[in-house]
Design an enzyme around this catalytic site. Sequence first.
Site, PDB file in Angstrom:
ATOM      1  N   GLU A  19       0.861  -1.191   0.000  1.00 53.11           N
ATOM      2  CA  GLU A  19       0.000   0.000   0.000  1.00 53.11           C
ATOM      3  C   GLU A  19       0.897   1.241   0.000  1.00 53.11           C
ATOM      4  OE1 GLU A  19      -3.406   0.241   2.901  1.00 53.11           O
ATOM      5  OE2 GLU A  19      -2.287   1.995   3.577  1.00 53.11           O
ATOM      6  N   THR A  50      -3.409   5.006  -1.599  1.00 56.89           N
ATOM      7  CA  THR A  50      -4.407   5.540  -0.668  1.00 56.89           C
ATOM      8  C   THR A  50      -5.014   6.843  -1.201  1.00 56.89           C
ATOM      9  OG1 THR A  50      -2.824   6.796   0.629  1.00 56.89           O
ATOM     10  CG2 THR A  50      -3.218   4.504   1.292  1.00 56.89           C
ATOM     11  N   TYR A  51      -6.085   7.255  -0.530  1.00 60.13           N
ATOM     12  CA  TYR A  51      -6.878   8.415  -0.968  1.00 60.13           C
ATOM     13  C   TYR A  51      -7.287   9.174   0.288  1.00 60.13           C
ATOM     14  CZ  TYR A  51     -10.663  10.782  -3.557  1.00 60.13           C
ATOM     15  OH  TYR A  51     -11.494  11.702  -4.164  1.00 60.13           O
ATOM     16  N   ALA A  53      -9.307  11.147   2.974  1.00 62.62           N
ATOM     17  CA  ALA A  53     -10.734  11.292   3.242  1.00 62.62           C
ATOM     18  C   ALA A  53     -11.191  12.690   2.833  1.00 62.62           C
ATOM     19  CB  ALA A  53     -11.004  11.057   4.720  1.00 62.62           C
ATOM     20  N   GLY A 111     -14.051   6.196   5.074  1.00 62.62           N
ATOM     21  CA  GLY A 111     -13.174   7.287   5.510  1.00 62.62           C
ATOM     22  C   GLY A 111     -13.487   7.665   6.948  1.00 62.62           C
ATOM     23  N   ASP A 112     -12.529   8.323   7.578  1.00 65.29           N
ATOM     24  CA  ASP A 112     -12.715   8.729   8.979  1.00 65.29           C
ATOM     25  C   ASP A 112     -13.640   9.944   9.058  1.00 65.29           C
ATOM     26  OD1 ASP A 112     -11.195   6.801  10.370  1.00 65.29           O
ATOM     27  OD2 ASP A 112      -9.366   7.740   9.605  1.00 65.29           O
ATOM     28  N   LYS A 171     -21.082  -5.331   2.880  1.00 63.31           N
ATOM     29  CA  LYS A 171     -20.175  -4.928   1.798  1.00 63.31           C
ATOM     30  C   LYS A 171     -20.033  -6.059   0.771  1.00 63.31           C
ATOM     31  CE  LYS A 171     -16.965  -3.237   4.836  1.00 63.31           C
ATOM     32  NZ  LYS A 171     -15.868  -2.402   5.398  1.00 63.31           N
ATOM     33  N   GLN A 182      -7.238  -4.161   8.581  1.00 60.63           N
ATOM     34  CA  GLN A 182      -6.429  -3.213   9.345  1.00 60.63           C
ATOM     35  C   GLN A 182      -5.211  -3.977   9.845  1.00 60.63           C
ATOM     36  OE1 GLN A 182      -5.252  -0.398   9.859  1.00 60.63           O
ATOM     37  NE2 GLN A 182      -7.101   0.597  10.612  1.00 60.63           N
TER      38      GLN A 182
HETATM   39  C1  LIG Z   1      -7.058  -1.670   4.414  1.00 62.99           C
HETATM   40  C2  LIG Z   1      -7.478  -0.270   4.794  1.00 62.99           C
HETATM   41  C3  LIG Z   1      -7.211   0.790   3.925  1.00 62.99           C
HETATM   42  C4  LIG Z   1      -7.588   2.104   4.267  1.00 62.99           C
HETATM   43  N1  LIG Z   1      -7.305   3.129   3.390  1.00 62.99           N
HETATM   44  C5  LIG Z   1      -7.726   4.388   3.671  1.00 62.99           C
HETATM   45  C6  LIG Z   1      -7.519   5.465   2.730  1.00 62.99           C
HETATM   46  O1  LIG Z   1      -6.947   5.292   1.652  1.00 62.99           O
HETATM   47  N2  LIG Z   1      -7.972   6.694   3.069  1.00 62.99           N
HETATM   48  C7  LIG Z   1      -8.607   6.936   4.270  1.00 62.99           C
HETATM   49  O2  LIG Z   1      -8.996   8.088   4.497  1.00 62.99           O
HETATM   50  N3  LIG Z   1      -8.823   5.953   5.166  1.00 62.99           N
HETATM   51  C8  LIG Z   1      -8.403   4.679   4.906  1.00 62.99           C
HETATM   52  N4  LIG Z   1      -8.638   3.662   5.800  1.00 62.99           N
HETATM   53  C9  LIG Z   1      -9.265   3.981   7.115  1.00 62.99           C
HETATM   54  C10 LIG Z   1     -10.805   3.982   7.035  1.00 62.99           C
HETATM   55  O3  LIG Z   1     -11.238   5.020   6.195  1.00 62.99           O
HETATM   56  C11 LIG Z   1     -11.336   4.202   8.451  1.00 62.99           C
HETATM   57  O4  LIG Z   1     -11.068   3.083   9.260  1.00 62.99           O
HETATM   58  C12 LIG Z   1     -12.799   4.611   8.547  1.00 62.99           C
HETATM   59  O5  LIG Z   1     -13.063   5.057   9.885  1.00 62.99           O
HETATM   60  C13 LIG Z   1     -13.786   3.523   8.243  1.00 62.99           C
HETATM   61  O6  LIG Z   1     -13.868   3.268   6.884  1.00 62.99           O
HETATM   62  P1  LIG Z   1     -14.475   1.845   6.396  1.00 62.99           P
HETATM   63  O7  LIG Z   1     -14.467   1.816   4.947  1.00 62.99           O
HETATM   64  O8  LIG Z   1     -13.836   0.761   7.131  1.00 62.99           O
HETATM   65  O9  LIG Z   1     -15.986   2.059   6.919  1.00 62.99           O
HETATM   66  P2  LIG Z   1     -17.236   1.071   7.007  1.00 62.99           P
HETATM   67  O10 LIG Z   1     -16.877  -0.290   6.526  1.00 62.99           O
HETATM   68  O11 LIG Z   1     -18.389   1.763   6.366  1.00 62.99           O
HETATM   69  O12 LIG Z   1     -17.460   1.046   8.558  1.00 62.99           O
HETATM   70  C14 LIG Z   1     -16.407   0.623   9.443  1.00 62.99           C
HETATM   71  C15 LIG Z   1     -16.973   0.063  10.717  1.00 62.99           C
HETATM   72  O13 LIG Z   1     -17.573   1.087  11.478  1.00 62.99           O
HETATM   73  C16 LIG Z   1     -18.746   0.612  12.074  1.00 62.99           C
HETATM   74  N5  LIG Z   1     -19.793   1.563  11.812  1.00 62.99           N
HETATM   75  C17 LIG Z   1     -20.053   2.193  10.656  1.00 62.99           C
HETATM   76  N6  LIG Z   1     -21.093   3.019  10.792  1.00 62.99           N
HETATM   77  C18 LIG Z   1     -21.494   2.872  12.061  1.00 62.99           C
HETATM   78  C19 LIG Z   1     -22.521   3.451  12.819  1.00 62.99           C
HETATM   79  N7  LIG Z   1     -23.354   4.341  12.273  1.00 62.99           N
HETATM   80  N8  LIG Z   1     -22.635   3.104  14.122  1.00 62.99           N
HETATM   81  C20 LIG Z   1     -21.801   2.179  14.676  1.00 62.99           C
HETATM   82  N9  LIG Z   1     -20.793   1.605  14.001  1.00 62.99           N
HETATM   83  C21 LIG Z   1     -20.648   1.946  12.712  1.00 62.99           C
HETATM   84  C22 LIG Z   1     -19.112  -0.702  11.436  1.00 62.99           C
HETATM   85  O14 LIG Z   1     -19.127  -1.742  12.389  1.00 62.99           O
HETATM   86  C23 LIG Z   1     -18.038  -0.952  10.415  1.00 62.99           C
HETATM   87  O15 LIG Z   1     -17.487  -2.231  10.468  1.00 62.99           O
HETATM   88  C24 LIG Z   1      -8.262   2.348   5.504  1.00 62.99           C
HETATM   89  C25 LIG Z   1      -8.533   1.277   6.378  1.00 62.99           C
HETATM   90  C26 LIG Z   1      -8.153  -0.013   6.036  1.00 62.99           C
HETATM   91  C27 LIG Z   1      -8.454  -1.146   6.997  1.00 62.99           C
END
Ligand SMILES: Cc1cc2nc3c(=O)[nH]c(=O)nc-3n(C[C@H](O)[C@H](O)[C@H](O)COP(=O)(O)OP(=O)(O)OC[C@H]3O[C@@H](n4cnc5c(N)ncnc54)[C@H](O)[C@@H]3O)c2cc1C
Length: 242
Positions: A19, A50-51, A53, A111-112, A171, A182
């Site tokens: 990555e 990566t991209y 947020a 995204g965060d 998903k 992660q």
């Molecule tokens: C392999 C990998 C690559 C990544 N690359 C990037 C990147 O390029 N750029 C970046 O900005 N970030 C990146 N991230 C970080 C990621 O964007 C954050 O962890 C973000 O907070 C969650 O995104 P997600 O796609 O996992 O979200 P989702 O899969 O939509 O949700 C993540 C988890 O949050 C919980 N959740 C979601 N919504 C709710 C809710 N309303 N209430 C309670 N729980 C909830 C769910 O249990 C879910 O499993 C990466 C993370 C990983 C693991």
Amino acid sequence: MPIHTLYPAERGNLRLSFEYFPPKNDDMEAQLFQTVAALSAFDPAFVTMTYGAGGSTKARSLTAVRRMIHDEGIANTAAHLTCVGATKAEVDAVVSEFIDNGVHHFVALRGDPQGGIGMRYEPFAGGYENAAALAAAIRAKGDFEISVSAYPEKHPESPDVDADIDMLKRKVDNGATRALTQFFFDNNDFERYLERVRRAGINIPIVPGIMPINNLAGISKFAGLCGARVPRRDRYAAGPSR
Ligand SMILES: Cc1cc2nc3c(=O)[nH]c(=O)nc-3n(C[C@H](O)[C@H](O)[C@H](O)COP(=O)(O)OP(=O)(O)OC[C@H]3O[C@@H](n4cnc5c(N)ncnc54)[C@H](O)[C@@H]3O)c2cc1C
């Protein structure tokens, strides 16, 4: 730089993916592509870019992905994409731009939260509410590889691992073909998670994420934000099992 490991056929036939982060200036770009050339010796199954947020790295990510595919000849370069802080139309336009530039593999992410890690997440008005919705939108555009996130130690916002696995299932139902985890530092966490994922009827590859530790203090801080745990050294002195 996280590394993801793949076992496509059997153990012993280990494949890796790497990555990368989009470079911020010319020096970093030169360094990135030196690294890409050096790591090509491992014949990675794919690489990802990566991209930021909210689209903060949109232009840099696109430029780097284009160079990976067209100049470096790495056809399986996956573009990370987040949907936080953007309307559906804006995200759709970015997906189309990546596709027009030769991308056929996305890492679909929410995204965060816009306020930063640990802040409350609010779906953006008119946007995709989470990664499951984004995966569906990408799937609707064609037969792309869609990787998504998975969290062996649970996502910090999730009430428990089951909620996380429910989200992973959504998903997959929406078109995800692979999950990249992660990073984690204790194989037991991954093995336990994988068992629960398989029991939930999720059969896509779950690819473990590895973060090399080159700065313990920095990694520990980052891991804390991501909900990952750096094991204590004294426990490992006696062996990793618990
Ligand atoms: C392999 C990998 C690559 C990544 N690359 C990037 C990147 O390029 N750029 C970046 O900005 N970030 C990146 N991230 C970080 C990621 O964007 C954050 O962890 C973000 O907070 C969650 O995104 P997600 O796609 O996992 O979200 P989702 O899969 O939509 O949700 C993540 C988890 O949050 C919980 N959740 C979601 N919504 C709710 C809710 N309303 N209430 C309670 N729980 C909830 C769910 O249990 C879910 O499993 C990466 C993370 C990983 C693991």
